[in-house]
Motif scaffolding. Structure first.
Motif, PDB file in Angstrom:
ATOM      1  N   MET A   1       6.375  -2.304   3.896  1.00 29.85           N
ATOM      2  CA  MET A   1       5.963  -0.972   3.438  1.00 29.85           C
ATOM      3  C   MET A   1       7.193  -0.227   2.929  1.00 29.85           C
ATOM      4  O   MET A   1       8.276  -0.342   3.475  1.00 29.85           O
ATOM      5  CB  MET A   1       5.302  -0.197   4.578  1.00 29.85           C
ATOM      6  N   SER A   2       7.026   0.554   1.870  1.00 24.96           N
ATOM      7  CA  SER A   2       8.131   1.305   1.291  1.00 24.96           C
ATOM      8  C   SER A   2       8.649   2.360   2.261  1.00 24.96           C
ATOM      9  O   SER A   2       7.937   2.811   3.160  1.00 24.96           O
ATOM     10  CB  SER A   2       7.689   1.991  -0.002  1.00 24.96           C
ATOM     11  N   GLN A   3       9.897   2.751   2.066  1.00 27.74           N
ATOM     12  CA  GLN A   3      10.494   3.774   2.905  1.00 27.74           C
ATOM     13  C   GLN A   3       9.827   5.119   2.630  1.00 27.74           C
ATOM     14  O   GLN A   3       9.330   5.368   1.533  1.00 27.74           O
ATOM     15  CB  GLN A   3      11.996   3.839   2.604  1.00 27.74           C
ATOM     16  N   PRO A   4       9.809   6.036   3.625  1.00 34.96           N
ATOM     17  CA  PRO A   4       9.187   7.348   3.409  1.00 34.96           C
ATOM     18  C   PRO A   4       9.838   8.091   2.256  1.00 34.96           C
ATOM     19  O   PRO A   4      11.045   7.968   2.026  1.00 34.96           O
ATOM     20  CB  PRO A   4       9.439   8.069   4.747  1.00 34.96           C
ATOM     21  N   TYR A   5       9.051   8.853   1.532  1.00 36.71           N
ATOM     22  CA  TYR A   5       9.575   9.590   0.377  1.00 36.71           C
ATOM     23  C   TYR A   5      10.575  10.643   0.836  1.00 36.71           C
ATOM     24  O   TYR A   5      10.365  11.334   1.823  1.00 36.71           O
ATOM     25  CB  TYR A   5       8.445  10.268  -0.396  1.00 36.71           C
ATOM     26  N   ALA A   6      11.676  10.715   0.133  1.00 31.47           N
ATOM     27  CA  ALA A   6      12.692  11.733   0.422  1.00 31.47           C
ATOM     28  C   ALA A   6      13.001  12.441  -0.887  1.00 31.47           C
ATOM     29  O   ALA A   6      13.345  11.804  -1.876  1.00 31.47           O
ATOM     30  CB  ALA A   6      13.951  11.073   0.995  1.00 31.47           C
ATOM     31  N   PRO A   7      12.875  13.762  -0.946  1.00 25.48           N
ATOM     32  CA  PRO A   7      12.974  14.467  -2.218  1.00 25.48           C
ATOM     33  C   PRO A   7      14.389  14.612  -2.761  1.00 25.48           C
ATOM     34  O   PRO A   7      14.553  14.924  -3.929  1.00 25.48           O
ATOM     35  CB  PRO A   7      12.378  15.833  -1.895  1.00 25.48           C
ATOM     36  N   GLN A   8      15.433  14.429  -1.938  1.00 27.74           N
ATOM     37  CA  GLN A   8      16.782  14.596  -2.470  1.00 27.74           C
ATOM     38  C   GLN A   8      17.076  13.506  -3.503  1.00 27.74           C
ATOM     39  O   GLN A   8      16.563  12.403  -3.406  1.00 27.74           O
ATOM     40  CB  GLN A   8      17.834  14.582  -1.351  1.00 27.74           C
ATOM     41  N   PRO A  69       4.408 -14.960  -2.367  1.00 30.45           N
ATOM     42  CA  PRO A  69       5.389 -14.899  -1.278  1.00 30.45           C
ATOM     43  C   PRO A  69       6.811 -14.572  -1.735  1.00 30.45           C
ATOM     44  O   PRO A  69       7.552 -13.894  -1.016  1.00 30.45           O
ATOM     45  CB  PRO A  69       5.308 -16.306  -0.665  1.00 30.45           C
ATOM     46  N   PHE A  70       7.209 -15.040  -2.913  1.00 30.39           N
ATOM     47  CA  PHE A  70       8.538 -14.690  -3.398  1.00 30.39           C
ATOM     48  C   PHE A  70       8.653 -13.182  -3.646  1.00 30.39           C
ATOM     49  O   PHE A  70       9.697 -12.579  -3.418  1.00 30.39           O
ATOM     50  CB  PHE A  70       8.864 -15.446  -4.689  1.00 30.39           C
ATOM     51  N   GLY A  71       7.560 -12.566  -4.123  1.00 26.31           N
ATOM     52  CA  GLY A  71       7.575 -11.119  -4.296  1.00 26.31           C
ATOM     53  C   GLY A  71       7.739 -10.401  -2.969  1.00 26.31           C
ATOM     54  O   GLY A  71       8.490  -9.418  -2.861  1.00 26.31           O
ATOM     55  N   GLU A  72       7.038 -10.878  -1.942  1.00 20.66           N
ATOM     56  CA  GLU A  72       7.185 -10.282  -0.613  1.00 20.66           C
ATOM     57  C   GLU A  72       8.610 -10.457  -0.085  1.00 20.66           C
ATOM     58  O   GLU A  72       9.170  -9.556   0.550  1.00 20.66           O
ATOM     59  CB  GLU A  72       6.182 -10.922   0.354  1.00 20.66           C
ATOM     60  N   TYR A  73       9.181 -11.627  -0.353  1.00 25.36           N
ATOM     61  CA  TYR A  73      10.567 -11.849   0.051  1.00 25.36           C
ATOM     62  C   TYR A  73      11.505 -10.826  -0.590  1.00 25.36           C
ATOM     63  O   TYR A  73      12.403 -10.283   0.079  1.00 25.36           O
ATOM     64  CB  TYR A  73      11.004 -13.265  -0.331  1.00 25.36           C
ATOM     65  N   LEU A  74      11.308 -10.527  -1.871  1.00 28.22           N
ATOM     66  CA  LEU A  74      12.188  -9.582  -2.559  1.00 28.22           C
ATOM     67  C   LEU A  74      12.060  -8.175  -1.990  1.00 28.22           C
ATOM     68  O   LEU A  74      13.059  -7.458  -1.868  1.00 28.22           O
ATOM     69  CB  LEU A  74      11.896  -9.593  -4.058  1.00 28.22           C
ATOM     70  N   HIS A  75      10.834  -7.766  -1.633  1.00 27.08           N
ATOM     71  CA  HIS A  75      10.670  -6.468  -0.974  1.00 27.08           C
ATOM     72  C   HIS A  75      11.492  -6.421   0.314  1.00 27.08           C
ATOM     73  O   HIS A  75      12.215  -5.448   0.576  1.00 27.08           O
ATOM     74  CB  HIS A  75       9.195  -6.230  -0.639  1.00 27.08           C
ATOM     75  N   ARG A  76      11.358  -7.471   1.119  1.00 30.00           N
ATOM     76  CA  ARG A  76      12.071  -7.491   2.398  1.00 30.00           C
ATOM     77  C   ARG A  76      13.575  -7.504   2.178  1.00 30.00           C
ATOM     78  O   ARG A  76      14.333  -6.805   2.872  1.00 30.00           O
ATOM     79  CB  ARG A  76      11.638  -8.717   3.212  1.00 30.00           C
ATOM     80  N   ALA A  77      14.029  -8.299   1.192  1.00 28.73           N
ATOM     81  CA  ALA A  77      15.464  -8.369   0.935  1.00 28.73           C
ATOM     82  C   ALA A  77      16.018  -7.022   0.496  1.00 28.73           C
ATOM     83  O   ALA A  77      17.082  -6.588   0.964  1.00 28.73           O
ATOM     84  CB  ALA A  77      15.748  -9.440  -0.120  1.00 28.73           C
ATOM     85  N   LEU A  78      15.318  -6.330  -0.404  1.00 25.26           N
ATOM     86  CA  LEU A  78      15.776  -5.009  -0.836  1.00 25.26           C
ATOM     87  C   LEU A  78      15.898  -4.069   0.355  1.00 25.26           C
ATOM     88  O   LEU A  78      16.900  -3.362   0.510  1.00 25.26           O
ATOM     89  CB  LEU A  78      14.818  -4.430  -1.876  1.00 25.26           C
TER      90      LEU A  78
END
Length: 352
Positions: A1-8, A69-78
């Motif tokens: 899941m993406s990190q929470p939105y931060a407006p700065q 699965p490679f796409g999921e791997y890239l999310h996790r790596a980032l």
């Protein structure tokens, strides 16, 4: 899941290529004989975001992966590298790209791109962009590959136009002719992008594509004439030249290291260039720091996993050894040795 939105505002937002790098864990071995590979996050703008994050900057990437699965791997790596992946989404129609390489130090690193029938990162659409975070980012970094096909080309130019040279806007000239259906059209699209950017970065060949000039000083002058404020020309074993619109010029030599894999040096240079520009350093200090960051990665096996911390770059700048490579497996008996060579953003190879 993406990190929470931060407006700065983000320190660095990059846009463009991403994929999985599969690199041999033995150097000096032809690909047909390699039986063990390391899997790493790849793609030049994604690596630049990782490099800047390793130096303490708040970064995010705008790109697309396959729904696999490679796409999921890239999310996790980032996320593991501290890069915000909120604008990394999947494209069902196309698989996540994979890139193989061969490693023959000090200066031969053939790349094999698997981006057919089309790479998801070329499916970024203008309607999907969140323009305000792009405009507010302290640095926005885009690449020439993002201009090679639609709808990515229109989306990239729209992002640049909306940003309207706010902050620092970097165009990595990133010339990959195999990605263009008609390479002869590139210069016109590059000219459109240069009109909206404040910094251009490229080697001699890339500068020639963008401006028709390949000599370092002539290329820098041509990029300044095209509208940028700072032109950075990579000269391989001769180092790096930078020219600013205010008349300031700096030229620094490469840092000699035992090259293992030069493919990530330019991306490390890019992240470190961002770090120096954000810190407000003078041109020579920024180039020396960026060159040293590139040298650290050239002395290591991977790209993203090899990006240095500020302390590691400082150690090399002080004349110390390159710190141990966290991604390097022990050499097999028939693996070739690394080769000693000057290394910087253009000396060892091209970024993935």
């Amino acid at each position: 899941m993406s990190q929470p939105y931060a407006p700065q505002p983000y320190d660095v937002v990059t846009m463009g290529r991403i994929g999985v790098d599969l690199y041999p864990l033995r150097t000096g071995v032809p690909l047909e004989r390699v039986d063990t590979f390391g899997k790493f996050l790849g793609g030049s703008p994604s690596n630049v975001a990782v490099a800047a994050a390793r130096l303490g900057r708040r970064t995010a990437v705008i790109t697309r992966t396959g729904q696999d699965p490679f796409g999921e791997y890239l999310h996790r790596a980032l996320r593991d590298f501290g890069v915000d992946d909120r604008w990394v989404t999947s494209v069902e129609a196309y698989p996540t790209p994979v890139t193989f390489c061969e490693i023959f130090p000090p200066d031969d690193f053939p790349l094999y791109f698997y981006r057919q029938p089309k790479a998801p990162d070329l499916e970024i659409r203008e309607s999907e962009l969140e323009r305000e975070p792009i405009r507010r980012a302290r640095i926005f970094w885009m690449t020439g590959t993002g201009l090679c096909a639609e709808p990515s080309r229109t989306a990239t130019l729209a992002a640049l136009a909306h940003r309207a040279k706010a902050g620092i806007t970097v165009f990595d000239l990133d010339w990959r002719p195999m990605f263009w259906s008609d390479p002869g059209t590139a210069r016109a699209h590059y000219a459109q992008a240069l009109a909206h950017t404040t910094v251009a970065v490229g080697n001699a060949e890339e500068c020639a594509v963008a401006t028709g000039e390949s000599g370092p000083h002539a290329a820098a002058d041509a990029l300044l004439a095209a509208g940028v404020e700072l032109a950075v020309v990579k000269q391989g074993p001769k180092g790096v030249l930078a020219a600013h619109r205010d008349g300031t010029r700096a030229e620094v030599p490469p840092v000699p290291v035992d090259v293992v894999n030069g493919l990530g040096a330019g991306d490390a240079f890019g992240g470190a260039l961002c770090h120096g520009l954000l810190a407000g350093w003078d041109l020579e200090r920024t180039l020396r720091f960026a060159n040293a960051a590139g040298a650290v990665v050239a002395a290591r096996l991977a790209c993203s996993a090899a990006m240095p911390t500020e302390g590691e770059v400082a150690q090399v700048l002080a004349g110390g050894p390159v710190p141990p490579d966290p991604s390097r497996a022990p050499q097999e008996p028939d693996a070739g040795p690394p080769g000693t060579a000057p290394s910087g953003p253009g000396a060892g190879g091209t970024p993935s």
